[in-house]
Scaffold this motif. Structure first.
Motif, PDB file in Angstrom:
ATOM      1  N   PHE A  78     -21.939 -89.724  39.398  1.00 18.05           N
ATOM      2  CA  PHE A  78     -22.855 -88.946  40.052  1.00 18.05           C
ATOM      3  C   PHE A  78     -23.218 -88.678  41.526  1.00 18.05           C
TER       4      PHE A  78
ATOM      5  N   ARG B  11     -18.144 -80.456  43.633  1.00 15.32           N
ATOM      6  CA  ARG B  11     -19.017 -81.315  43.423  1.00 15.32           C
ATOM      7  C   ARG B  11     -19.155 -81.773  42.055  1.00 15.32           C
ATOM      8  N   LEU B  12     -18.821 -80.866  40.981  1.00 12.79           N
ATOM      9  CA  LEU B  12     -18.950 -81.192  39.484  1.00 12.79           C
ATOM     10  C   LEU B  12     -17.732 -82.067  39.329  1.00 12.79           C
TER      11      LEU B  12
ATOM     12  N   ASP C 289     -23.809 -81.575  33.491  1.00 10.68           N
ATOM     13  CA  ASP C 289     -22.257 -81.592  33.033  1.00 10.68           C
ATOM     14  C   ASP C 289     -22.057 -83.084  32.457  1.00 10.68           C
TER      15      ASP C 289
ATOM     16  N   SER D 196     -18.208 -85.629  40.649  1.00 11.51           N
ATOM     17  CA  SER D 196     -19.173 -86.484  39.878  1.00 11.51           C
ATOM     18  C   SER D 196     -18.318 -86.990  38.647  1.00 11.51           C
TER      19      SER D 196
ATOM     20  N   SER E 121     -24.553 -81.208  37.929  1.00  9.43           N
ATOM     21  CA  SER E 121     -23.778 -82.380  37.559  1.00  9.43           C
ATOM     22  C   SER E 121     -24.368 -83.238  36.742  1.00  9.43           C
TER      23      SER E 121
END
Length: 259
Positions: free
Chosen positions: A63, A54-55, A123, A58, A120
Motif C-alpha cells: 500500500f 498507483r493501484l 482494492d 500497491s 488502493s
C-alpha cells in the motif's frame, strides 16, 4: 426545532432513487457517446492512468510503496501516450508483471494523491476478479458524482419546485464534460459538488450546533478536494459560495449569521 430544510417528503424517495440510477448509468456508460475519442483517450491517459498505476504498484509492492504517490509503471523506453495507459490496465490485471518485467516507477509527486490511496485501500479488500475491478471503480465514481448532483437538485426542489430540479439535472446529464469526468477515478468529480450542497443547507440553517457541523463538513470536503488534486479548487469554492446565496429567507446578515 428542526430547520425547514430538514423536513423531507419521503414520498419523493423512490423517484430520487430512480433519477440517481439513471444519471449514474448515463455517466458510467457514456450513454450519449459525447466525443468518445476525447472521453476514452485524453482523460484516461492523462489522469486515470496515474491512479491505475498507483493501484498496480500497491498490489505488487504494498500500500505505501513508492511513497503512495500517483504514477505509472513503465519500461525505460516507454514514451507515454495511450499505449502507456493501456499498459497500466494490463499491469493492473496482472500485477506480478511489475516484478517479472522489472518495471520502473514514474511518480507524479506534485500532489498528495488521496484518491489513489482511497482506491488502493478499496482494492485491498475488493473480492471481484481483477478484470472487473476498474469498471467497478468507475461505477463508484459515477455514482458519487450523480449522488451529489441529485442531492443539490433535491434541495433546489424543496426550495423552488420541480422546475428547478429538472432545470438543474437535465443540462448536466447532457453536458459532455460532466459525462466525461464523472466516472473518472482521478477527477472524482462528486467531491466538487458536495461543498455546494452543504452550503445550501447552511444558508437557511438556524441551529448553531448544526451550523458548526455543516461548516466542519464543508471544510473537510474542501480539504479532501485539495488532497485529491489542485485542479478546479477556485471553482469548487465559488460553487459553495453560490450555494450560500440560494436561500429563501430575507436575511441581510446572512453571511455573519452563518459564521
Amino acid at each position: 426545532m428542526p430547520s425547514k430544510l430538514a423536513i423531507k417528503n419521503h414520498g419523493t424517495a423512490p423517484l430520487l432513487l430512480i433519477v440517481l440510477a439513471l444519471l449514474t448509468i448515463i455517466f458510467w456508460g457514456n450513454v450519449f457517446r459525447f466525443s468518445p475519442g476525447l472521453i476514452d483517450r485524453t482523460y484516461d491517459t492523462t489522469s486515470d492512468g496515474m491512479v491505475i498505476g498507483r493501484l498496480v504498484r500497491s498490489a505488487a509492492d504494498g500500500f505505501t510503496s513508492g511513497n503512495a504517490d500517483l504514477g505509472v509503471n513503465a519500461n525505460p523506453n516507454d514514451v507515454g501516450g495511450f499505449g502507456l495507459f493501456q499498459d497500466q490496465i494490463k499491469y493492473f490485471e496482472h500485477p506480478e508483471l511489475v516484478d517479472s518485467l522489472h518495471l520502473q516507477w514514474w511518480p507524479y509527486a506534485s500532489q498528495f494523491g488521496l484518491h489513489g490511496m482511497a482506491f488502493s485501500a478499496i482494492d485491498l479488500i475488493n473480492p471481484l476478479p481483477r478484470p472487473w475491478r476498474l469498471p467497478f471503480y468507475h461505477l463508484l465514481a459515477a455514482l458519487f458524482c450523480a449522488g451529489a448532483l441529485v442531492w443539490i437538485a433535491e434541495i433546489l426542489r424543496r426550495r423552488f419546485g420541480w422546475g428547478a430540479f429538472c432545470g438543474f439535472l437535465i443540462p448536466l446529464a447532457l453536458e459532455p464534460m460532466v459525462t466525461a469526468l464523472a466516472p473518472s477515478i482521478y477527477w472524482v468529480a462528486g467531491i466538487w459538488f458536495v461543498p455546494m450542497a452543504i452550503a445550501m443547507l447552511l444558508a437557511d440553517e438556524e441551529n448553531p450546533g448544526r451550523r458548526y457541523r455543516l461548516i466542519a463538513a464543508a471544510c473537510a470536503f474542501f480539504l479532501a478536494k485539495c488532497l485529491c488534486g489542485y485542479e478546479f479548487i477556485p471553482t469548487v469554492i465559488l460553487a459553495a459560495a453560490v450555494g450560500c446565496l440560494l436561500g429563501v429567507k430575507e436575511s441581510p446578515d446572512r453571511l455573519s449569521r452563518m459564521l
